[in-house]
Every structure is written in structure tokens, then in C-alpha cells.
Design an enzyme around this catalytic site. Structure first.
Site, PDB file in Angstrom:
ATOM      1  N   GLU A   1       0.836  -1.227   0.061  1.00 29.12           N
ATOM      2  CA  GLU A   1       0.176  -0.177  -0.025  1.00 29.12           C
ATOM      3  C   GLU A   1       0.738   1.371  -0.069  1.00 29.12           C
ATOM      4  O   GLU A   1       2.182   1.290   0.492  1.00 29.12           O
ATOM      5  CB  GLU A   1      -0.740   0.037   1.270  1.00 29.12           C
ATOM      6  CG  GLU A   1      -2.031  -0.996   1.208  1.00 29.12           C
ATOM      7  CD  GLU A   1      -2.814  -1.366   2.422  1.00 29.12           C
ATOM      8  OE1 GLU A   1      -3.896  -1.826   2.222  1.00 29.12           O
ATOM      9  OE2 GLU A   1      -2.170  -1.145   3.481  1.00 29.12           O
TER      10      GLU A   1
ATOM     11  N   CYS B   1       3.322   8.601   1.065  1.00 30.37           N
ATOM     12  CA  CYS B   1       3.917   7.611   2.113  1.00 30.37           C
ATOM     13  C   CYS B   1       4.002   6.374   1.361  1.00 30.37           C
ATOM     14  O   CYS B   1       3.021   5.775   0.754  1.00 30.37           O
ATOM     15  CB  CYS B   1       2.955   7.547   3.296  1.00 30.37           C
ATOM     16  SG  CYS B   1       3.585   6.057   4.461  1.00 30.37           S
TER      17      CYS B   1
ATOM     18  N   CYS C   1       6.550  -7.222   6.945  1.00 31.66           N
ATOM     19  CA  CYS C   1       7.658  -6.701   7.598  1.00 31.66           C
ATOM     20  C   CYS C   1       8.196  -7.749   8.585  1.00 31.66           C
ATOM     21  O   CYS C   1       7.159  -8.361   9.304  1.00 31.66           O
ATOM     22  CB  CYS C   1       7.252  -5.366   8.506  1.00 31.66           C
ATOM     23  SG  CYS C   1       8.596  -4.747   9.239  1.00 31.66           S
TER      24      CYS C   1
ATOM     25  N   CYS D   1       7.321  -5.187  15.504  1.00 31.24           N
ATOM     26  CA  CYS D   1       6.782  -4.372  16.567  1.00 31.24           C
ATOM     27  C   CYS D   1       5.520  -4.760  17.015  1.00 31.24           C
ATOM     28  O   CYS D   1       4.540  -4.973  16.159  1.00 31.24           O
ATOM     29  CB  CYS D   1       6.886  -3.069  15.892  1.00 31.24           C
ATOM     30  SG  CYS D   1       8.520  -2.308  15.386  1.00 31.24           S
TER      31      CYS D   1
ATOM     32  N   CYS E   1       1.767  -2.894  15.542  1.00 27.55           N
ATOM     33  CA  CYS E   1       1.933  -2.330  14.037  1.00 27.55           C
ATOM     34  C   CYS E   1       1.198  -3.478  13.369  1.00 27.55           C
ATOM     35  O   CYS E   1       1.367  -4.815  13.542  1.00 27.55           O
ATOM     36  CB  CYS E   1       3.255  -2.322  13.521  1.00 27.55           C
ATOM     37  SG  CYS E   1       3.341  -1.963  11.795  1.00 27.55           S
TER      38      CYS E   1
ATOM     39  N   GLY F   1       6.797  -2.242   5.830  1.00 24.08           N
ATOM     40  CA  GLY F   1       8.167  -2.482   5.867  1.00 24.08           C
ATOM     41  C   GLY F   1       9.211  -1.736   6.450  1.00 24.08           C
ATOM     42  O   GLY F   1       9.032  -0.445   6.763  1.00 24.08           O
TER      43      GLY F   1
ATOM     44  N   SER G   1      11.860   6.665   7.491  1.00 19.41           N
ATOM     45  CA  SER G   1      11.921   6.065   8.892  1.00 19.41           C
ATOM     46  C   SER G   1      12.277   4.869   9.241  1.00 19.41           C
ATOM     47  O   SER G   1      12.058   3.722   8.361  1.00 19.41           O
ATOM     48  CB  SER G   1      10.294   6.525   9.186  1.00 19.41           C
ATOM     49  OG  SER G   1      10.174   5.684  10.633  1.00 19.41           O
TER      50      SER G   1
ATOM     51  N   SER H   1      12.032   5.544  14.999  1.00 21.32           N
ATOM     52  CA  SER H   1      10.867   5.102  15.855  1.00 21.32           C
ATOM     53  C   SER H   1      11.309   4.588  17.141  1.00 21.32           C
ATOM     54  O   SER H   1      12.102   3.748  17.204  1.00 21.32           O
ATOM     55  CB  SER H   1      10.227   3.866  15.133  1.00 21.32           C
ATOM     56  OG  SER H   1       9.616   4.281  13.957  1.00 21.32           O
ATOM     57  N   LEU H   2      11.062   5.346  18.052  1.00 13.25           N
ATOM     58  CA  LEU H   2      11.754   5.352  19.556  1.00 13.25           C
ATOM     59  C   LEU H   2      10.621   4.475  20.416  1.00 13.25           C
ATOM     60  O   LEU H   2      10.800   3.580  20.659  1.00 13.25           O
ATOM     61  CB  LEU H   2      11.995   6.802  19.970  1.00 13.25           C
ATOM     62  CG  LEU H   2      13.430   6.781  20.917  1.00 13.25           C
ATOM     63  CD1 LEU H   2      14.380   6.052  20.453  1.00 13.25           C
ATOM     64  CD2 LEU H   2      13.179   8.209  21.280  1.00 13.25           C
ATOM     65  N   HIS H   3       9.528   5.192  20.676  1.00 10.29           N
ATOM     66  CA  HIS H   3       8.424   4.585  21.163  1.00 10.29           C
ATOM     67  C   HIS H   3       8.499   3.985  22.659  1.00 10.29           C
ATOM     68  O   HIS H   3       7.579   3.877  23.237  1.00 10.29           O
ATOM     69  CB  HIS H   3       7.875   3.368  20.505  1.00 10.29           C
ATOM     70  CG  HIS H   3       7.710   3.447  18.973  1.00 10.29           C
ATOM     71  ND1 HIS H   3       7.161   4.693  18.412  1.00 10.29           N
ATOM     72  CD2 HIS H   3       7.737   2.815  18.235  1.00 10.29           C
ATOM     73  CE1 HIS H   3       6.949   4.858  17.123  1.00 10.29           C
ATOM     74  NE2 HIS H   3       7.345   3.516  16.684  1.00 10.29           N
TER      75      HIS H   3
ATOM     76  N   ASN I   1      -2.896   4.125  16.587  1.00  7.07           N
ATOM     77  CA  ASN I   1      -4.029   4.140  15.502  1.00  7.07           C
ATOM     78  C   ASN I   1      -4.438   2.662  15.763  1.00  7.07           C
ATOM     79  O   ASN I   1      -3.460   1.528  15.249  1.00  7.07           O
ATOM     80  CB  ASN I   1      -3.826   4.116  14.122  1.00  7.07           C
ATOM     81  CG  ASN I   1      -3.371   5.690  13.840  1.00  7.07           C
ATOM     82  OD1 ASN I   1      -4.118   6.529  14.195  1.00  7.07           O
ATOM     83  ND2 ASN I   1      -2.108   6.188  13.532  1.00  7.07           N
TER      84      ASN I   1
ATOM     85  N   CYS J   1      -0.924   5.722  10.427  1.00  7.98           N
ATOM     86  CA  CYS J   1       0.397   4.967  10.602  1.00  7.98           C
ATOM     87  C   CYS J   1       0.170   3.680  11.233  1.00  7.98           C
ATOM     88  O   CYS J   1      -0.882   3.633  12.149  1.00  7.98           O
ATOM     89  CB  CYS J   1       0.946   5.902  11.401  1.00  7.98           C
ATOM     90  SG  CYS J   1       1.766   7.205  11.009  1.00  7.98           S
TER      91      CYS J   1
HETATM   92  N1  SAH Z   1       9.631   0.397   9.593  1.00  8.47           N
HETATM   93  C1  SAH Z   1       9.801   1.678   9.777  1.00  8.47           C
HETATM   94  C2  SAH Z   1       8.931   2.323   8.802  1.00  8.47           C
HETATM   95  C3  SAH Z   1       7.255   2.168   9.297  1.00  8.47           C
HETATM   96  S1  SAH Z   1       7.048   3.960   9.584  1.00  8.47           S
HETATM   97  C4  SAH Z   1       9.681   2.205  11.285  1.00  8.47           C
HETATM   98  O1  SAH Z   1       9.212   1.411  11.874  1.00  8.47           O
HETATM   99  O2  SAH Z   1      10.018   3.236  11.482  1.00  8.47           O
HETATM  100  C5  SAH Z   1       5.546   3.884  10.442  1.00  8.47           C
HETATM  101  C6  SAH Z   1       5.572   4.698  11.962  1.00  8.47           C
HETATM  102  O3  SAH Z   1       4.240   4.274  12.509  1.00  8.47           O
HETATM  103  C7  SAH Z   1       6.479   3.979  12.842  1.00  8.47           C
HETATM  104  O4  SAH Z   1       7.293   5.041  13.652  1.00  8.47           O
HETATM  105  C8  SAH Z   1       5.876   2.864  13.476  1.00  8.47           C
HETATM  106  O5  SAH Z   1       6.369   2.422  14.759  1.00  8.47           O
HETATM  107  C9  SAH Z   1       4.253   3.613  13.597  1.00  8.47           C
HETATM  108  N2  SAH Z   1       3.396   2.875  13.735  1.00  8.47           N
HETATM  109  C10 SAH Z   1       3.187   1.344  13.615  1.00  8.47           C
HETATM  110  N3  SAH Z   1       2.175   1.061  14.020  1.00  8.47           N
HETATM  111  C11 SAH Z   1       1.149   1.933  14.607  1.00  8.47           C
HETATM  112  C12 SAH Z   1       0.038   2.268  15.036  1.00  8.47           C
HETATM  113  N4  SAH Z   1      -0.871   1.416  15.245  1.00  8.47           N
HETATM  114  N5  SAH Z   1      -0.328   3.412  15.505  1.00  8.47           N
HETATM  115  C13 SAH Z   1       0.521   4.497  15.214  1.00  8.47           C
HETATM  116  N6  SAH Z   1       1.598   4.315  14.838  1.00  8.47           N
HETATM  117  C14 SAH Z   1       2.072   3.173  14.504  1.00  8.47           C
END
Ligand code: SAH
Length: 356
Positions: free
Chosen positions: A91, A104, A111, A115, A118, A160, A193, A215-217, A291, A334
Site C-alpha cells: 500500500e 507515504c 515486515c 513491533c 503495528c 516494511g 523512517s 521510531s523510538l516509542h 491508531n 500510521c
Molecule cells: N519500519 C519503519 C517504517 C514504518 S513508519 C519504522 O518502524 O520506522 C510507520 C511509523 O508508524 C513507525 O514509527 C511505526 O512504529 C508507527 N506505527 C506502527 N504502528 C502504529 C500504530 N498502530 N499506530 C500509530 N503508529 C504506528
């Protein structure tokens, strides 16, 4: 199946031309047809000799993904589902804002990074996309625009992990950012990213001028290990040190993404830990309230909790931006991409066109 000419590197195409007594500069003309004029056949390439066009036709094909579906959100975000030759689909999401039009794009089908929050992770890794499959998402989305519209920004934030498909992603970046023969989007308007693959981040920063988002989180290894298995390989300390080591002009542009999960990483203490972790790094923080997607048990925090988190960072002088969900009614926000438009449990979306 003839090889796809879009996947030929410049040196390979030049070699092909020279071996057949054509001048090397034809390579540039061919790329301009492919990436700037979005040609779909060799017969269109009117500044090449008929002999050369016929030769190209004999040896190569020109890829064009199938647009399996196109869905438009009530906020005008558009999600495309593209199908490639082996029935793999990915997508892309087109996000109109007042002064920019961002696409995007995906770099892998599925992937493998796992995570916890995701939707794409649930698919596992199907395969890497080729450079042309990455670029074709831009070319196809551009075709759908009005003549006066133009994609102004690209984010590699779709399905991915771009740095786990390093070589193809790098070649795709070269094609997308070259102004002479490529798509011609300035690298300053491209953001990649990553989950934080440390050696590849260093390589990318040395080899390109695109913006980096990490992506830190989570602000502790304990929590990040739980949310992002990659943290067991590259710890927060290694990741943050890598970001600190980047030369200052590059560091300035680092964006840290932080998905806000209710009751998991959204407390005031979490915000303070994040401030401490990022101390001294010129950066901005992109907070993405979770999300939701079918089958996930995480929840989005309340607006009050989001604001409280935001305020701690704000008062500490950290530049922070809370990302509004775009296209969440069509599962285009996202982390909601799963290779299907809508999904069995998605809320109803207006599906504009379905390719046969
Ligand atoms: N693999 C890369 C590219 C994906 S970018 C990465 O992880 O950075 C998409 C961004 O959305 C990342 O920061 C990912 O962690 C975040 N993301 C994934 N699932 C999500 C969700 N359900 N709600 C909000 N953000 C999310």
C-alpha cells in the site's frame, strides 16, 4: 519474462548501449522517459532511433504495477493497493495538506521486525521490494493526480523497514531524488523512517541527504524490548549514541517518532524519561497517538493524557508535534497498513475505483 529496464543501474544500461554502439548519453534519455515522463512503452521514446527502441523492446520490459484498489478517506487521504507480478501487494498513502502533497510509500511487502503495536508486523516479511517497485508507487500515484497537482514530499513510512532492504531502497532514493534524469524530488523533502538499525543509519547518513526519522516509542530498554524486538539487537544506548554522533546539520533534522499507547508509555514519568534520553540532541519529536487496527489490544490514550504528555516535552523545550491520524476510516493511518484496502473489520470506506 524480460528484465525490467527500471531495475537496471546506470552502469548496466550504459554497458548495454555501448556494446551495441549507441552513445552513453542515451541512458539518461531513457531514464528521463521512464521516471520523468512515466513512459509505459519504448515506442513513446521519440528522441531515440527506431533501431534502439526496437532493441530495447527485444531485451526489456517496462514495469507497471496494477492498481488493485483505490480508496478515499473523508479527509481526502487516498490509499492505493498495488499488485506486483508475483501477486504480492503493498500500500501507499497520498496525504493532501494545505501546502504539500505527501506520498507515504512501502519498501517491503510485510515486515519482519515484529513491533507489537503495528498491523504490518502481523503479516511477517513476505519479501523485499525491488527499487522499481518502490519507485513505481510514486509514478503510479502521480498518474492519478490532476495536471496542476504534484507530489511534493515522500515519506518512507509505509509497509516494511526500509533499512532492512538497504540496497534497493538506496537505489530507489537515487531515482526519486535525481533532478537530472530521475523523479526530481529534493532529498530535503524525503524522510526515511527506521526502527533503528544502527549500522544502516550510519551508512544512509553518509550516502544520502534524506531526512531521518527514528521510531523510538519507549525511553527505557525494558519497555522498548517489549514493544520492539529490534531493541535486543540495537539497544537504546547504541541507537541514541549513533544519533548523537551524526554531524550536526544532519542531527538537527532527526525526528523521533513515539507512538503513544494508553497505560503503556504515556505517563508523565515516561515523558520525563524521554526528555532525559534526548537531552542535548537537536531534534523534534513526533508523537503518534496509537491508531487501532483489528486484532490489536493496544489503545489510544485519551486527549487529556495526550496533552499532558505533550506538555512535559513542551515545557522542557523539546520541539513536539502530535500527528493527527490521517485516513484512519480507511485504515490508512500510521501502522494500519496490512496490504488490504479496508479489511474485513474496517469501517466502511468509499472505494472509488477498482481495477479489473
Ligand atoms: N519500519 C519503519 C517504517 C514504518 S513508519 C519504522 O518502524 O520506522 C510507520 C511509523 O508508524 C513507525 O514509527 C511505526 O512504529 C508507527 N506505527 C506502527 N504502528 C502504529 C500504530 N498502530 N499506530 C500509530 N503508529 C504506528
Amino acid at each position: 519474462m524480460k528484465p525490467n529496464i527500471k531495475d537496471l543501474r546506470t552502469d548496466e544500461l550504459t554497458k548495454f548501449l555501448l556494446e551495441r554502439k549507441h552513445p552513453a548519453y542515451r541512458a539518461k534519455q531513457i531514464y528521463q522517459w521512464l521516471f520523468q515522463k512515466r513512459a509505459t512503452s519504448f515506442s513513446e521514446m521519440s528522441n531515440l532511433s527506431r533501431a534502439l527502441r526496437e532493441e530495447l523492446e527485444r531485451y526489456f520490459s517496462i514495469s507497471r504495477p496494477r492498481v488493485l484498489r483505490r480508496a478515499e478517506s473523508r479527509d481526502r487521504t487516498v490509499k492505493f493497493l498495488y499488485g506486483f507480478a508475483d501477486d504480492v501487494s503493498v500500500e501507499s498513502v497520498l496525504i493532501p495538506e494545505r501546502h504539500r502533497l505527501t506520498l507515504c510509500i512501502s519498501t517491503q511487502a510485510g515486515c519482519g521486525l515484529g513491533c507489537a503495536f503495528c498491523a504490518t508486523a502481523r503479516l511477517g516479511l513476505k519479501r523485499n521490494l525491488s527499487a522499481s517497485e518502490i519507485v513505481d508507487q510514486v509514478l503510479e500515484a502521480s498518474r492519478s493526480l490532476l495536471p496542476e497537482e504534484r507530489i511534493t514530499h515522500i515519506v518512507l513510512m509505509g509497509m516494511g523497514e526500509p533499512l532492512a532492504n538497504y540496497d534497493h531502497t538506496l537505489r530507489a532514493l537515487e531515482i526519486m531524488t535525481d533532478g537530472d534524469w530521475g523523479v526530481g524530488i529534493s532529498p530535503r523533502r524525503v524522510t526515511l523512517s527506521t526502527v533503528g538499525l544502527v549500522p544502516q543509519i550510519e551508512k544512509l547518513m553518509a550516502e544520502t541527504h534524506v531526512n531521518l526519522a527514528v521510531s523510538l516509542h519507549a525511553a527505557t530498554d525494558e519497555l522498548r524490548n517489549e514493544l520492539m524486538p529490534v531493541n535486543r539487537k540495537y539497544s537504546l544506548t547504541q541507537l541514541i549514541e549513533c544519533c548523537r554522533r551524526l554531524p550536526v546539520p544532519r542531527r538537527k533534522r532527526i525526528t523521533f517518532e513515539y507512538v503513544l499507547l494508553r497505560g503503556v508509555n504515556d505517563s508523565e514519568a515516561d515523558a520525563r524519561a524521554l526528555v532525559k534520553l534526548l537531552k542535548g540532541i537537536p531534534c523534534k519529536v513526533n508523537v503518534i497517538p496509537f491508531n487501532p487496527h483489528p486484532g490489536s489490544s493496544f489503545q489510544r490514550p485519551s486527549d487529556v493524557d495526550i496533552t499532558r504528555f505533550q506538555m512535559v516535552l513542551h515545557h522542557a523545550g523539546v520541539q513536539i508535534n502530535v500527528r493527527r491520524p490521517r485516513g484512519d476510516d480507511i485504515q490508512a493511518a500510521c501502522g494500519q497498513l496490512n496490504g488490504e484496502v479496508g479489511g474485513p473489520d474496517a469501517r466502511p470506506a468509499r472505494v472509488l475505483a477498482t481495477a479489473s
